[in-house]
Design an enzyme around this catalytic site. Structure first.
Site, PDB file in Angstrom:
ATOM      1  N   HIS A   1     -51.143  25.068   0.868  1.00  0.00           N
ATOM      2  CA  HIS A   1     -50.941  23.627   0.673  1.00  0.00           C
ATOM      3  C   HIS A   1     -52.271  22.887   0.872  1.00  0.00           C
ATOM      4  O   HIS A   1     -52.643  22.012   0.086  1.00  0.00           O
ATOM      5  CB  HIS A   1     -49.905  23.086   1.659  1.00  0.00           C
ATOM      6  CG  HIS A   1     -48.486  23.403   1.301  1.00  0.00           C
ATOM      7  ND1 HIS A   1     -48.029  24.685   1.141  1.00  0.00           N
ATOM      8  CD2 HIS A   1     -47.419  22.585   1.076  1.00  0.00           C
ATOM      9  CE1 HIS A   1     -46.738  24.645   0.837  1.00  0.00           C
ATOM     10  NE2 HIS A   1     -46.351  23.388   0.790  1.00  0.00           N
TER      11      HIS A   1
ATOM     12  N   HIS B   1       2.011   3.058  -3.352  1.00  0.00           N
ATOM     13  CA  HIS B   1       1.188   3.974  -4.144  1.00  0.00           C
ATOM     14  C   HIS B   1       1.721   5.399  -4.134  1.00  0.00           C
ATOM     15  O   HIS B   1       1.754   6.070  -5.167  1.00  0.00           O
ATOM     16  CB  HIS B   1      -0.246   3.996  -3.596  1.00  0.00           C
ATOM     17  CG  HIS B   1      -1.102   2.876  -4.086  1.00  0.00           C
ATOM     18  ND1 HIS B   1      -1.650   2.842  -5.340  1.00  0.00           N
ATOM     19  CD2 HIS B   1      -1.504   1.737  -3.471  1.00  0.00           C
ATOM     20  CE1 HIS B   1      -2.360   1.742  -5.493  1.00  0.00           C
ATOM     21  NE2 HIS B   1      -2.289   1.056  -4.379  1.00  0.00           N
TER      22      HIS B   1
ATOM     23  N   GLN C   1       0.829  -1.206   0.000  1.00  0.00           N
ATOM     24  CA  GLN C   1       0.000   0.000   0.000  1.00  0.00           C
ATOM     25  C   GLN C   1       0.857   1.248   0.000  1.00  0.00           C
ATOM     26  O   GLN C   1       0.523   2.241  -0.646  1.00  0.00           O
ATOM     27  CB  GLN C   1      -0.933  -0.014   1.216  1.00  0.00           C
ATOM     28  CG  GLN C   1      -2.226   0.730   1.008  1.00  0.00           C
ATOM     29  CD  GLN C   1      -3.079   0.118  -0.094  1.00  0.00           C
ATOM     30  OE1 GLN C   1      -2.936  -1.057  -0.421  1.00  0.00           O
ATOM     31  NE2 GLN C   1      -3.946   0.914  -0.686  1.00  0.00           N
TER      32      GLN C   1
ATOM     33  N   ASP D   1      -7.428  -5.016  -5.400  1.00  0.00           N
ATOM     34  CA  ASP D   1      -7.052  -4.000  -6.382  1.00  0.00           C
ATOM     35  C   ASP D   1      -7.317  -4.464  -7.805  1.00  0.00           C
ATOM     36  O   ASP D   1      -7.537  -3.635  -8.697  1.00  0.00           O
ATOM     37  CB  ASP D   1      -5.567  -3.653  -6.242  1.00  0.00           C
ATOM     38  CG  ASP D   1      -5.279  -2.780  -5.036  1.00  0.00           C
ATOM     39  OD1 ASP D   1      -6.222  -2.153  -4.528  1.00  0.00           O
ATOM     40  OD2 ASP D   1      -4.112  -2.730  -4.609  1.00  0.00           O
TER      41      ASP D   1
ATOM     42  N   GLU E   1      -9.825   2.589   4.578  1.00  0.00           N
ATOM     43  CA  GLU E   1     -10.218   2.317   3.196  1.00  0.00           C
ATOM     44  C   GLU E   1     -10.145   0.807   2.930  1.00  0.00           C
ATOM     45  O   GLU E   1     -11.087   0.209   2.410  1.00  0.00           O
ATOM     46  CB  GLU E   1      -9.285   3.070   2.252  1.00  0.00           C
ATOM     47  CG  GLU E   1      -9.553   2.824   0.782  1.00  0.00           C
ATOM     48  CD  GLU E   1      -8.478   3.426  -0.107  1.00  0.00           C
ATOM     49  OE1 GLU E   1      -8.729   3.557  -1.324  1.00  0.00           O
ATOM     50  OE2 GLU E   1      -7.380   3.761   0.391  1.00  0.00           O
ATOM     51  N   HIS E   2      -9.013   0.204   3.278  1.00  0.00           N
ATOM     52  CA  HIS E   2      -8.823  -1.244   3.166  1.00  0.00           C
ATOM     53  C   HIS E   2      -8.473  -1.773   4.552  1.00  0.00           C
ATOM     54  O   HIS E   2      -7.561  -1.256   5.199  1.00  0.00           O
ATOM     55  CB  HIS E   2      -7.658  -1.601   2.242  1.00  0.00           C
ATOM     56  CG  HIS E   2      -7.686  -0.916   0.905  1.00  0.00           C
ATOM     57  ND1 HIS E   2      -7.045   0.293   0.674  1.00  0.00           N
ATOM     58  CD2 HIS E   2      -8.258  -1.279  -0.263  1.00  0.00           C
ATOM     59  CE1 HIS E   2      -7.227   0.640  -0.591  1.00  0.00           C
ATOM     60  NE2 HIS E   2      -7.965  -0.284  -1.187  1.00  0.00           N
TER      61      HIS E   2
END
Length: 447
Positions: free
Chosen positions: A437, A278, A275, A378, A344-345
């Site tokens: 109304h 990235h 990770q 992924d 996220e993961h």
């Protein structure tokens, strides 16, 4: 006070043992990096405004200024899409086909069906699910090439029934001012016929406002923009939210691993590194009650970094404030910690991993056991890898078929059904001091 120290290894440690922390304190104690989108909005706003006013010409000018490349046109010719797929290596094509097939199978099960509720004779409410008409899918450039992001954005949109798709990706000087050929090939493989050679904030603005290409053809605006990007892309999406829908404001990618003494430190270290590969701002977090595993993971990180291709980038990410090994008292405390972090993961590498995974309430995606690494997700798990970051998994989901659907209520009442509730409508209208109304209902029954 939370103990934070820089360990002898490549990643800091945070010691939460023997501490009783409330939710706010726990969130504050956990490592978090992120980016300050507000800080770049003033720099991005003029780009968006220029593209809104001058369309493709402004977008191409900014691309030339920022990236040093200006394509002859925005829209990639169909022949170049086909040529890119024809030139794609057979092994990459086969891998993409597997990823596409698995993603389509998973996303097909996310389709929604219309539902009708009958409240009384002649009184129904139907919820219809209608796809967004035109979607722009952003695929970033930068440190890597992301054909997988083409798959993850296109498949749910197609499955939802979106009629018109355009992929936007930065032009590359090395490829005649076109996006990377693997991006073009993946788009063509998925049946996407419209690809724009434009990136960054100017791509988001051009997708939102549209324009005219250099050859005089229309670049139609979209209704929604999805896909990850850098801080400038994120700022442009924020600015354009009043013009188009967006999926999310994505921050740097992140992984959290909840592991106990049964985990293999070589696996844990490899997943943290994968990770961190990235981006220098990527977050890699290990949460564990085992000091032995923490120490062994430190040693493995040191060893594996020696042979990591992108070593400098990985080391910067692991050494950043966003990454740490977090020590907790026990597995229950670990579950509370990763729920507060809302990764996220999230990998679960513990005894009875499936049971532990069932206790997780906040994560973009959960990877269960030793043989479900994030890198599987992924590419070929079938799940979607466009996921909420920066703790947003506490309240938001990843990209899915539902992202591209709108629920529309269809209200169908006949005269008898309306008369049956007319008194209630008039009463509530008067209670809210909105008498017109009530009049709108009462006048229907005057003779």
């Amino acid at each position: 006070m939370v103990s934070v120290n820089v360990s002898p290894g490549p990643i800091a440690r945070i010691d939460l043992r023997d501490r009783s922390l409330g939710a706010a304190q726990l969130r504050a104690a956990l490592p978090r990096g992120g980016v300050d989108v507000d800080a770049v909005v003033p720099r991005v706003r003029p780009i968006v405004e220029a593209v809104a006013q001058r369309g493709a010409e402004a977008a191409l000018e900014y691309g030339a200024s920022f990236d040093g490349v200006r394509p002859d046109w925005v829209r990639v010719p169909a022949a170049r899409l086909k040529a890119a797929l024809d030139a794609l290596s057979s092994d990459v094509r086969a891998a993409l086909e597997v990823a596409i097939d698995r993603a389509r199978a998973v996303h097909a099960d996310q389709r929604r069906t219309d539902s009708t509720t009958t409240l009384a004779p002649g009184a129904t409410v139907t919820e219809r699910w209608v796809p967004v008409e035109r979607v722009g899918l952003y695929v970033p450039g930068g440190n890597a090439v992301y054909p997988s992001s083409v798959v993850m954005n296109v498949v749910p949109a197609q499955t939802a029934g979106v009629d018109s798709l355009v992929v936007a990706s930065p032009p590359q000087a090395a490829f005649d001012g076109l996006p990377h050929p693997t991006i073009l090939a993946a788009s063509h493989l998925l049946g996407v016929e419209e690809v724009w050679a434009v990136g960054g904030a100017q791509a988001v603005a051009l997708l939102a406002y549209g324009g005219t290409d250099t050859d005089g053809t229309e670049l139609a605006p979209v209704d929604m923009i999805t896909g990850p990007g850098n801080i400038y892309v994120t700022a442009a999406k924020r600015i354009c939210r009043s013009q188009v829908g967006i999926d999310a404001e994505a921050g740097p990618t992140e992984i959290a691993i909840l592991a106990d003494h049964t985990a293999d430190p070589a696996h844990v270290a490899a997943d943290l590194i994968s990770q961190a590969e990235h981006d220098e701002m990527a977050a890699s977090v290990l949460v564990t009650p085992s000091v032995e595993l923490a120490d062994a993971t430190d040693r493995e990180l040191d060893n594996q970094l020696q042979t990591t291709v992108h070593r400098d980038r990985v080391a910067a990410a692991l050494g950043g404030k966003q990454s740490a090994i977090v020590l907790v008292d026990d597995l229950d405390a670990g579950v509370r910690t990763v729920n507060a972090y809302a990764a996220e993961h999230l990998e679960i590498q513990t005894a009875e991993a499936r049971e532990v995974a069932g206790r997780i309430r906040s994560a973009g995606a959960i990877f269960v056991g030793a043989y479900a690494p994030v890198s599987l997700g992924d590419y070929c798990a079938g799940s979607n890898h466009v996921l909420p970051t920066a703790g947003c998994a506490r309240h938001s989901s990843g990209l899915s078929v539902q992202t591209f659907l709108r629920g529309i209520h269809v209200v169908d009442y006949d005269e008898v059904a309306l008369k049956d509730v007319a008194g209630y409508v008039i009463t509530l209208a008067e209670a809210e001091n909105l008498p017109a109304h009530g009049e709108a209902v009462r006048r229907r029954f005057e003779r």
